[in-house]
Write a protein that holds these residues in place. Structure first.
Motif, PDB file in Angstrom:
ATOM      1  N   UNK A  73     -22.293 -46.907 -32.367  1.00  0.00           N
ATOM      2  CA  UNK A  73     -22.218 -45.458 -32.565  1.00  0.00           C
ATOM      3  C   UNK A  73     -20.781 -44.970 -32.537  1.00  0.00           C
ATOM      4  N   UNK A  74     -19.985 -45.519 -31.612  1.00  0.00           N
ATOM      5  CA  UNK A  74     -18.572 -45.134 -31.544  1.00  0.00           C
ATOM      6  C   UNK A  74     -17.850 -45.577 -32.810  1.00  0.00           C
ATOM      7  N   UNK A  75     -18.104 -46.806 -33.249  1.00  0.00           N
ATOM      8  CA  UNK A  75     -17.477 -47.303 -34.476  1.00  0.00           C
ATOM      9  C   UNK A  75     -17.836 -46.413 -35.655  1.00  0.00           C
ATOM     10  N   UNK A  76     -19.081 -46.069 -35.776  1.00  0.00           N
ATOM     11  CA  UNK A  76     -19.522 -45.220 -36.880  1.00  0.00           C
ATOM     12  C   UNK A  76     -18.836 -43.866 -36.844  1.00  0.00           C
ATOM     13  N   UNK A  77     -18.689 -43.300 -35.647  1.00  0.00           N
ATOM     14  CA  UNK A  77     -18.092 -41.969 -35.526  1.00  0.00           C
ATOM     15  C   UNK A  77     -16.594 -41.984 -35.853  1.00  0.00           C
TER      16      UNK A  77
END
Length: 842
Positions: A590-594
């Motif tokens: 999720x952090x990578x995507x954001x």
């Protein structure tokens, strides 16, 4: 800066939880220690309110640490505010948090985690970045300057000025005068409270004269004025004062003239104390006169000098007459004393004799003197004439010391009240010396280490990093990487393969380049400007802040998401490892995507390989480049079986689903029984489909790396050692081949007169040991070794010529010893492998 330019009163300060500060009257380390309630400026007494770290509000969803810190400060500030109107009240919501707005395109100050990961804050496990920027001879003020410069990067225009100055000094800079860097804050404090000593003023004069010489030197060397303009822009940024060459030189010259009219200069320091030979010990005069001699110009206190000289001469006459029995201080030959009768009392500051002279005709005039407490010294004798002369001499010295203090205090007042900008000249000259000294020593270190200036500019999307290597390693020992960075690298690699090193190296290059400094990078490196550089590395818990390792990790990630955007360069290493694999993988995804959707640039490294299978948004996937650190297999020539794996530390395209944890554990000495049991237990580790992780790895493209628990053996023989040596010597010109020299044989004549590195295999019954050395006379050196006899007499040698001379040969010798020692060889010359000396530019 706080020391030189004081903050508002009162100062509210919240120390970290690990600092020990008791009470509000403590002297904070960044404030001047010269306090005078009757004076203004940095020396004035400042009210301080020390806030307890326990006042910091607990973490709350939606409230950042900055907002929590401001709440704590306001809680302490509000009770201190007096309101004239009793019906009016001020609330914390009435305050606005003002932040430093960086110039467009500038780089924001570093976060604490980033500064720690880059070696700018104390961490024994991370090499210091500042230490790598200078040679060992660089003064401490330069190191402090660049540390602050990197923690709070300057605006792009100022960074460009620094790069111009460093580049000019690095390539074809002129010789420089001795650069003196007086501490600006301390100097201003001492001058404003009238306590600056002659030593301080001589330092100031040296700084002012150096500035004058620099301006004159640059006027003749810098024909186009580009370097001079850059230096002045840096001076304006650091001092906050306008600067123009002619005006600055004129004010510095006037200030030097003013100070030299009062203070004795270094070349005039030959101001000896009174000396009357053996009549009175010279040490007595030195002890009384050195505290004031050599401080103020003799012309400014002629009367004081004359009074001391007259009193000293009268004292010498009295001592010669009453203690030596002569009427002339120059006629000791006629004295009836066989030994020097004069003794000095250090603590009482008197001179006397031990016994009444035998030749004295009037013994009644001799009596016991008194010490500084009025007690009679019954083992000493003096006379009234000597005691009166002694008192007059000491009084004359005290008056001279008071006159020196008065003259220096008056000089301080004159400088403070001068309308000619003397204080401004002192500040600017100190900053000029500091800036130029910093740039000079950094340019020298860059040439020694072959560091280069990268080009940074706006309007480019692609950053091209050429030959990046770790800042704490010498170029000859490091593996460099070249790559283009645009978007986000998803970095999956085996343990110990160098991904964290690559990320830290790249971040340091970006930071140094953004600040106008040389970096461990090849020529032609091009970078865009980044508004934020953020590095998040693996860390432990923080008990002083009540944070677990995962809590500290999430706090840093929250700061990243809050503060970084599409112009930011970020490096995130192993996020989510402090919780369960499933939660950590989903959170990392999720952090990578954001961060990718926000347009951030950087590297995202992880060992949570499940992230490769997460359903990331299509627009995010297209912006992610999958990278890994390459490894090299060592295979058996007979059956082509993989017998070892070597880390290459090279970045390449692709993914890695095997962290090779068991292999790494074996490398670091974990017992084989543990490795075997771990491999057995891995078959019980089932994924959601019921397939063990090991089975899945064996079916993947990286299955050749999954044999990690197997044992491996390194053959400790001369052929293996020679291969290590050949590996270090081999370069762009192809594979180097070592020359084998059998026992009793002589080396080829072609190897004489050239630097070479050799390895001697010494066989003693069933043991083998190895000696690694370097020489430019191989034949003589081998003869010397074999002349030791015994096991050395029939030793075999391998040798190889080294390009680059003795320095390069010493480096190859050191790294070869280090590598052989790590491989388990019995290396006799291990003490020679302790350091690698930079060999400079090609």
């Amino acid at each position: 800066r706080i020391s030189a330019y004081p903050p508002a009163d009162p100062l509210l300060y919240m120390p970290s939880a690990t600092e020990i500060i008791n009470g509000d009257n403590v002297q904070l380390p960044f404030l001047s220690s010269r306090n005078d309630a009757s004076s203004d400026g940095p020396g004035s007494r400042l009210r301080k309110k020390i806030l307890s770290p326990s006042l910091m509000p607990d973490p709350t969803p939606g409230i950042s640490e900055i907002e929590r810190a401001s709440q704590a400060i306001l809680r302490a500030l509000l009770p201190m505010i007096e309101i004239d109107d009793g019906n009016e009240s001020i609330l914390s919501d009435d305050f606005v948090l003002l932040r430093n707005n960086q110039e467009s395109g500038g780089t924001n100050p570093l976060f604490a985690e980033t500064a720690t990961q880059l070696g700018l804050l104390s961490n024994p496990n991370i090499p210091s970045l500042v230490q790598s920027l200078f040679p060992d001879s660089a003064p401490a003020p330069c190191r402090r300057f660049l540390r602050r410069w990197l923690l709070t990067p300057p605006p792009p225009a100022v960074a460009k000025s620094m790069s111009v100055l460093v580049s000019a000094l690095k390539e074809d800079g002129p010789p420089l005068p001795p650069l003196r860097v007086p501490p600006v804050g301390k100097v201003l404090s001492l001058i404003r409270v009238g306590q600056a000593s002659s030593h301080v003023y001589r330092d100031i004069c040296a700084s002012l004269e150096a500035t004058i010489s620099i301006i004159d030197q640059f006027a003749s060397w810098d024909k186009h004025g580009l370097v001079t303009d850059s230096m002045l822009e840096l001076l304006i940024f650091e001092s906050g004062l306008s600067a123009e060459p002619h005006s600055l030189r004129s004010r510095c010259f006037d200030c030097v003239t003013k100070i030299k009219s009062v203070v004795m200069t270094e070349k005039d320091l030959g101001d000896p104390s009174s000396d009357f030979g053996d009549i009175i010990p010279k040490a007595y005069f030195e002890r009384n006169e050195e505290p004031w001699r050599g401080r103020v110009s003799r012309q400014k206190m002629l009367n004081s000098y004359q009074s001391v000289e007259d009193a000293a001469h009268e004292l010498a006459d009295c001592v010669a007459r009453d203690f030596w029995g002569v009427n002339d201080v120059n006629d000791l030959i006629s004295s009836q004393e066989q030994k020097n009768p004069v003794v000095q009392e250090l603590f009482n500051n008197i001179i006397a004799i031990r016994t009444i002279p035998k030749w004295a005709t009037d013994t009644s005039k001799y009596y016991h003197p008194r010490d500084r407490r009025g007690q009679i010294l019954r083992t000493r004798y003096t006379t009234e004439a000597v005691e009166q002369a002694l008192t007059a001499y000491v009084d004359a010295c005290d008056q001279a010391a008071n006159m020196v203090t008065s003259k220096l205090t008056q000089l301080s007042d004159d400088l403070c009240n001068s309308p000619d900008g003397h204080l401004a000249a002192i500040v600017q000259s100190a900053h000029t010396n500091l800036i130029l000294s910093t740039a000079f020593h950094h340019a020298s270190a860059a040439n020694i280490k072959d560091w280069n200036l990268a080009t940074t500019q706006d309007g480019v999307e692609l950053s091209r990093f050429i030959d990046v290597w770790p800042y704490w390693m010498d170029k000859s020992c490091a593996v460099s990487n070249t790559f283009e960075l645009n978007g986000m690298f998803l970095l999956t690699s085996p343990n110990m393969s160098g991904k964290s090193t690559l990320m830290r190296s790249t971040a340091s290059v970006a930071l140094l380049s953004s600040c106008g400094l040389c970096a461990p990078v090849g020529k032609g490196t091009l970078m865009r400007h980044f508004d934020t550089i953020f590095v998040r590395g693996a860390s432990a818990d923080v008990p002083s802040e009540n944070k677990s390792a995962f809590g500290a990790e999430m706090s840093d990630i929250a700061s990243l998401l809050r503060s970084c955007g599409d112009k930011s360069l970020i490096f995130v290493d192993e996020i989510g490892r402090g919780t369960s694999p499933k939660d950590g993988t989903c959170l990392a995804g999720a952090v990578l995507e954001d961060i990718v959707s926000q347009g951030m640039t950087g590297m995202f490294a992880t060992h949570l390989h499940g992230i490769l299978d997460l359903p990331l948004n299509d627009n995010v996937v297209s912006c992610i480049s999958k990278k890994r650190m390459a490894v090299s297999e060592v295979r058996n020539n007979e059956n082509d079986e993989c017998v070892d794996i070597q880390w290459t530390y090279k970045l390449e395209d692709g993914i890695c689903r095997d962290s090779m944890a068991l292999f790494t554990a074996a490398k670091f000495g974990v017992p084989q029984r543990i490795l075997d049991r771990a491999k057995e237990m891995s078959f019980a580790f089932q994924d959601d489909e019921g397939t063990s992780e090991v089975d899945a790895l064996q079916q993947s493209s990286s299955s050749t790396y999954s044999w990690a628990a197997q044992s491996f053996v390194v053959d400790h023989n001369l052929e293996t050692a020679a291969a290590v040596l050949e590996e270090f010597v081999s370069g762009k010109d192809g594979r180097a081949t070592a020359c084998h020299i059998p026992p009793t044989w002589s080396p080829p004549a072609s190897m004489e007169g050239r630097a070479c590195v050799y390895i001697i295999e010494v066989i003693d019954e069933d043991s083998r040991s190895y000696y690694v050395g370097e020489t430019a006379s191989l034949s003589r050196r081998i003869s010397q070794h074999r002349a030791k006899g015994g096991k050395w007499k029939h030793s075999t040698v391998v040798a190889i010529n080294i390009r680059g001379g003795k320095s390069a040969a010493r480096n190859i010798e050191s790294v070869t010893i280090q590598k052989l020692a790590k491989m388990g060889f019995d290396v006799i010359s291990v003490k020679d492998g302790t350091s690698v000396v930079p060999i400079g530019r090609n």
